[in-house]
Design a protein around this motif. Structure first.
Motif, PDB file in Angstrom:
ATOM      1  N   THR A 112       0.849  -1.211  -0.039  1.00 11.74           N
ATOM      2  CA  THR A 112      -0.047   0.085  -0.080  1.00 11.74           C
ATOM      3  C   THR A 112       0.914   1.269  -0.056  1.00 11.74           C
ATOM      4  O   THR A 112       1.743   1.434   1.017  1.00 11.74           O
ATOM      5  N   PHE A 113       0.656   2.071  -0.997  1.00  7.27           N
ATOM      6  CA  PHE A 113       1.715   3.337  -1.235  1.00  7.27           C
ATOM      7  C   PHE A 113       0.548   4.453  -1.219  1.00  7.27           C
ATOM      8  O   PHE A 113      -0.261   4.557  -1.749  1.00  7.27           O
ATOM      9  N   GLN A 114       1.154   5.471  -0.135  1.00 11.80           N
ATOM     10  CA  GLN A 114       0.349   6.786  -0.164  1.00 11.80           C
ATOM     11  C   GLN A 114       0.885   7.487  -1.273  1.00 11.80           C
ATOM     12  O   GLN A 114       2.389   7.922  -1.536  1.00 11.80           O
ATOM     13  N   SER A 156      -7.245   3.539   0.700  1.00 12.95           N
ATOM     14  CA  SER A 156      -8.282   4.541   1.768  1.00 12.95           C
ATOM     15  C   SER A 156      -8.208   5.928   0.941  1.00 12.95           C
ATOM     16  O   SER A 156      -7.182   6.158  -0.065  1.00 12.95           O
ATOM     17  N   ASN A 162      -6.676  13.666   8.073  1.00 10.68           N
ATOM     18  CA  ASN A 162      -6.499  12.239   8.269  1.00 10.68           C
ATOM     19  C   ASN A 162      -7.803  11.523   8.566  1.00 10.68           C
ATOM     20  O   ASN A 162      -7.683  10.362   9.263  1.00 10.68           O
ATOM     21  N   GLU A 164     -10.770   9.344   7.010  1.00 10.97           N
ATOM     22  CA  GLU A 164     -11.399   8.623   6.014  1.00 10.97           C
ATOM     23  C   GLU A 164     -12.919   9.172   5.408  1.00 10.97           C
ATOM     24  O   GLU A 164     -13.605   9.703   6.111  1.00 10.97           O
ATOM     25  N   VAL A 197      -5.555  12.880   0.560  1.00  8.53           N
ATOM     26  CA  VAL A 197      -4.747  11.800   0.590  1.00  8.53           C
ATOM     27  C   VAL A 197      -5.338  10.575  -0.036  1.00  8.53           C
ATOM     28  O   VAL A 197      -6.314  10.146   0.174  1.00  8.53           O
ATOM     29  N   ASN A 199      -4.379   6.423  -0.737  1.00  9.76           N
ATOM     30  CA  ASN A 199      -3.362   5.349  -0.830  1.00  9.76           C
ATOM     31  C   ASN A 199      -3.921   4.268  -1.800  1.00  9.76           C
ATOM     32  O   ASN A 199      -5.109   4.012  -1.535  1.00  9.76           O
ATOM     33  N   ASN A 201      -3.058   0.157  -3.578  1.00 11.68           N
ATOM     34  CA  ASN A 201      -2.225  -0.845  -3.548  1.00 11.68           C
ATOM     35  C   ASN A 201      -1.749  -1.176  -4.834  1.00 11.68           C
ATOM     36  O   ASN A 201      -2.487  -1.411  -5.900  1.00 11.68           O
ATOM     37  N   TRP A 207       4.672   0.903  -8.525  1.00 10.98           N
ATOM     38  CA  TRP A 207       5.040   2.452  -7.785  1.00 10.98           C
ATOM     39  C   TRP A 207       6.314   2.656  -8.332  1.00 10.98           C
ATOM     40  O   TRP A 207       6.508   4.067  -8.454  1.00 10.98           O
TER      41      TRP A 207
END
Length: 240
Positions: A112-114, A156, A162, A164, A197, A199, A201, A207
């Motif tokens: 999981t990358f932000q 997310s 921060n 959701e 933000v 995020n 997968n 990435w």
């Protein structure tokens, strides 16, 4: 002539007898199969939609081999840690399609990358956790293109605080898991903030490709809602 007729009758009778014996043999094999059982994974209690399964909620049930269907789970490892897409009754054999459909965790090949805010040009304002999105790159210093053939999963989406992004009174994810399109639409319309933000997968290769294309600032990422998501057939605007 009588000899030929008798021979034909004898051969026909022998063929019929052989067919009868074979039919009885096949019937006996089917009876044996019906008596054999296999163990499948079942919940030990009712599991509502959108709940993550743990081993304490799982058990075993013996069913007739003839009743076994493709997709029934025969290993607890296949179910533990997954989310239910629809409610599953106590003792009901778990089918693979009832799990993993809206799972927000990355699979074994993903992380999981932000996505850094500086990397993003625009985000479809209606996306929510669990959606599938297509990624594009655009910018004055690069040729606009779609990055990957297949959509990726949104882990997310959050506000600058921060939180959701969702409707607190009407969870989009639970509505999605229950297949309630009206509530899904309402939750997206009445969401509690602006996307700040995202995020995703992604595989490591995905990435690294994104990072290599946009980190110099000449190109940026466009995140678009995909029709492969559960709520399709609607238009969404873009927002930062």
């Amino acid at each position: 002539m009588n000899r030929k007729r008798n021979l034909a009758v004898s051969l026909t009778a022998a063929a019929l007898a052989a067919a009868l014996v074979y039919g009885v043999y096949e019937l006996q094999l089917r009876q044996i199969d019906l008596q054999e059982t296999v163990r499948v994974v079942v919940p030990v209690r009712f599991i509502p939609a959108g709940e993550r399964l743990t081993e304490k909620e799982l058990g075993w049930k013996a069913i007739a081999k003839a009743s076994f269907e493709p997709g029934m789970l025969r290993s607890m490892d296949q179910a533990a840690g997954m989310e239910t897409a629809i409610p599953i009754g106590e003792g009901e054999p778990i089918l693979d399609w009832k799990l993993d459909r809206f799972r927000l965790l990355p699979n074994r090949d993903e992380l999981t990358f932000q996505i850094p805010k500086a990397y993003v040009l625009s985000v479809s304002s209606g996306i929510r956790a669990g959606d599938r999105v297509m990624l594009y790159v655009s910018g004055e210093g690069a040729v606009s293109e779609r990055l990957f053939d297949a959509p990726v999963t949104v882990a997310s989406v959050k506000t600058s605080a921060n939180l959701e992004i969702d409707d607190p009174q009407n969870s989009n994810l639970l509505s999605m898991a229950s297949g309630n399109r009206e509530r899904m639409y309402a939750s997206r319309r009445d969401a509690n903030g602006t996307i700040d933000v995202v995020n995703l997968n992604l595989t490591e290769e995905q990435w690294l490709r994104i990072d290599g294309l946009v980190k110099d600032g000449k190109a940026k990422l466009v995140v678009a809602f995909s029709p492969e998501s559960p709520l399709s057939g609607r238009t969404g605007g873009n927002g930062s």
